[in-house]
Design an enzyme around this catalytic site. Structure first.
Site, PDB file in Angstrom:
ATOM      1  N   ARG A  34      29.530   7.556  27.010  1.00 21.71           N
ATOM      2  CA  ARG A  34      30.855   7.303  26.450  1.00 21.71           C
ATOM      3  C   ARG A  34      30.957   5.890  25.882  1.00 21.71           C
ATOM      4  O   ARG A  34      30.466   4.937  26.503  1.00 21.71           O
ATOM      5  CB  ARG A  34      31.942   7.524  27.511  1.00 21.71           C
ATOM      6  CG  ARG A  34      31.910   8.938  28.038  1.00 21.71           C
ATOM      7  CD  ARG A  34      33.155   9.408  28.739  1.00 21.71           C
ATOM      8  NE  ARG A  34      32.875  10.742  29.285  1.00 21.71           N
ATOM      9  CZ  ARG A  34      32.868  11.858  28.571  1.00 21.71           C
ATOM     10  NH1 ARG A  34      33.162  11.833  27.289  1.00 21.71           N
ATOM     11  NH2 ARG A  34      32.569  13.021  29.135  1.00 21.71           N
ATOM     12  N   ILE A  36      32.461   2.372  25.118  1.00 23.62           N
ATOM     13  CA  ILE A  36      33.249   1.507  25.991  1.00 23.62           C
ATOM     14  C   ILE A  36      34.625   1.209  25.390  1.00 23.62           C
ATOM     15  O   ILE A  36      35.559   0.838  26.106  1.00 23.62           O
ATOM     16  CB  ILE A  36      32.459   0.199  26.268  1.00 23.62           C
ATOM     17  CG1 ILE A  36      32.873  -0.438  27.582  1.00 23.62           C
ATOM     18  CG2 ILE A  36      32.574  -0.794  25.123  1.00 23.62           C
ATOM     19  CD1 ILE A  36      31.925  -1.510  28.083  1.00 23.62           C
ATOM     20  N   ASN A  93      26.772   3.963  11.684  1.00 20.40           N
ATOM     21  CA  ASN A  93      26.884   2.733  10.914  1.00 20.40           C
ATOM     22  C   ASN A  93      25.517   2.064  10.852  1.00 20.40           C
ATOM     23  O   ASN A  93      24.769   2.069  11.832  1.00 20.40           O
ATOM     24  CB  ASN A  93      27.898   1.792  11.572  1.00 20.40           C
ATOM     25  CG  ASN A  93      29.276   2.404  11.654  1.00 20.40           C
ATOM     26  OD1 ASN A  93      29.752   2.986  10.690  1.00 20.40           O
ATOM     27  ND2 ASN A  93      29.917   2.290  12.810  1.00 20.40           N
ATOM     28  N   GLU A 101      27.423  -2.910  14.717  1.00 15.66           N
ATOM     29  CA  GLU A 101      27.514  -3.986  15.713  1.00 15.66           C
ATOM     30  C   GLU A 101      26.282  -4.039  16.605  1.00 15.66           C
ATOM     31  O   GLU A 101      25.837  -5.114  16.989  1.00 15.66           O
ATOM     32  CB  GLU A 101      28.750  -3.787  16.591  1.00 15.66           C
ATOM     33  CG  GLU A 101      30.067  -3.971  15.860  1.00 15.66           C
ATOM     34  CD  GLU A 101      31.251  -3.547  16.727  1.00 15.66           C
ATOM     35  OE1 GLU A 101      31.128  -3.547  17.968  1.00 15.66           O
ATOM     36  OE2 GLU A 101      32.290  -3.208  16.141  1.00 15.66           O
ATOM     37  N   VAL A 102      25.776  -2.877  16.982  1.00 10.85           N
ATOM     38  CA  VAL A 102      24.642  -2.820  17.907  1.00 10.85           C
ATOM     39  C   VAL A 102      23.414  -2.309  17.137  1.00 10.85           C
ATOM     40  O   VAL A 102      23.415  -1.184  16.642  1.00 10.85           O
ATOM     41  CB  VAL A 102      24.942  -1.887  19.102  1.00 10.85           C
ATOM     42  CG1 VAL A 102      23.751  -1.869  20.060  1.00 10.85           C
ATOM     43  CG2 VAL A 102      26.208  -2.338  19.828  1.00 10.85           C
ATOM     44  N   HIS A 106      22.476   4.676  16.702  1.00  9.99           N
ATOM     45  CA  HIS A 106      23.400   5.488  17.504  1.00  9.99           C
ATOM     46  C   HIS A 106      24.273   6.316  16.585  1.00  9.99           C
ATOM     47  O   HIS A 106      24.644   5.888  15.495  1.00  9.99           O
ATOM     48  CB  HIS A 106      24.263   4.630  18.430  1.00  9.99           C
ATOM     49  CG  HIS A 106      24.966   3.484  17.763  1.00  9.99           C
ATOM     50  ND1 HIS A 106      24.316   2.314  17.416  1.00  9.99           N
ATOM     51  CD2 HIS A 106      26.259   3.312  17.389  1.00  9.99           C
ATOM     52  CE1 HIS A 106      25.176   1.489  16.856  1.00  9.99           C
ATOM     53  NE2 HIS A 106      26.364   2.065  16.812  1.00  9.99           N
ATOM     54  N   HIS A 108      27.916   8.164  16.508  1.00  8.20           N
ATOM     55  CA  HIS A 108      29.222   8.305  17.159  1.00  8.20           C
ATOM     56  C   HIS A 108      29.680   9.756  16.979  1.00  8.20           C
ATOM     57  O   HIS A 108      29.682  10.268  15.853  1.00  8.20           O
ATOM     58  CB  HIS A 108      30.290   7.436  16.471  1.00  8.20           C
ATOM     59  CG  HIS A 108      30.058   5.962  16.520  1.00  8.20           C
ATOM     60  ND1 HIS A 108      30.773   5.133  17.353  1.00  8.20           N
ATOM     61  CD2 HIS A 108      29.226   5.150  15.821  1.00  8.20           C
ATOM     62  CE1 HIS A 108      30.391   3.869  17.161  1.00  8.20           C
ATOM     63  NE2 HIS A 108      29.459   3.858  16.233  1.00  8.20           N
TER      64      HIS A 108
END
Ligand code: DGP
Length: 122
Positions: A34, A36, A93, A101-102, A106, A108
């Site tokens: 999940r 954060i 992204n 950002e990371v 990943h 989403h």
């Protein structure tokens, strides 16, 4: 060209177990957990356990086993979170323009409410 992978990023630490996470599904190659800072009632992040920076890196360089496992986990998350019938959004992204950002690939998975248009019109 592939961007260099930084193994000190926060998702690498989650994979190594150095930072806790709220796991939805975990397999040999893939982890779903999940977000954060959820932006919808359902907001799950799906990541490969391998060191891939973004979608293009993963798509170009992951093994077939990793690619298939990631795709199957994505389907299992959508099913488990109950977003198949009303729909969902899958976003990845990448880089500066994508406002990533990371720097660990990943996906989403967002759902549980109507999400509006994908992008604001410029
Ligand atoms: P992106 O902009 O696509 O790189 O989004 C990164 C997402 O990661 C953002 O929605 C917040 C989430 N996130 C950042 N740090 C953590 C963390 O430590 N744990 C969890 N579960 N999610 C995080």
């Amino acid at each position: 060209m592939t961007r260099r992978y930084d193994d000190q990023n926060i998702f690498a630490k989650i994979i190594r177990g150095e930072i806790p996470n709220s796991t939805v599904i975990e397999t040999e190659h893939t982890l779903a957990f999940r977000d954060i800072q959820p932006q919808a009632p359902v907001h799950v992040l799906i990541i490969p356990k391998g060191p891939y920076v973004d979608h293009a890196d993963f798509a170009a360089n992951a093994s077939e086993a990793e690619l298939v496992d990631f795709a199957r986990v994505t389907a299992q998350v959508c099913e488990a979170e109950g977003v198949i019938s009303d729909g969902f959004r899958a976003i990845s992204n990448a880089g500066v323009h994508g406002v990533q950002e990371v720097p660990h690939y990943h996906l989403h998975i967002l759902g549980g409410r109507a999400l509006g248009r994908m992008l604001a019109r410029a």
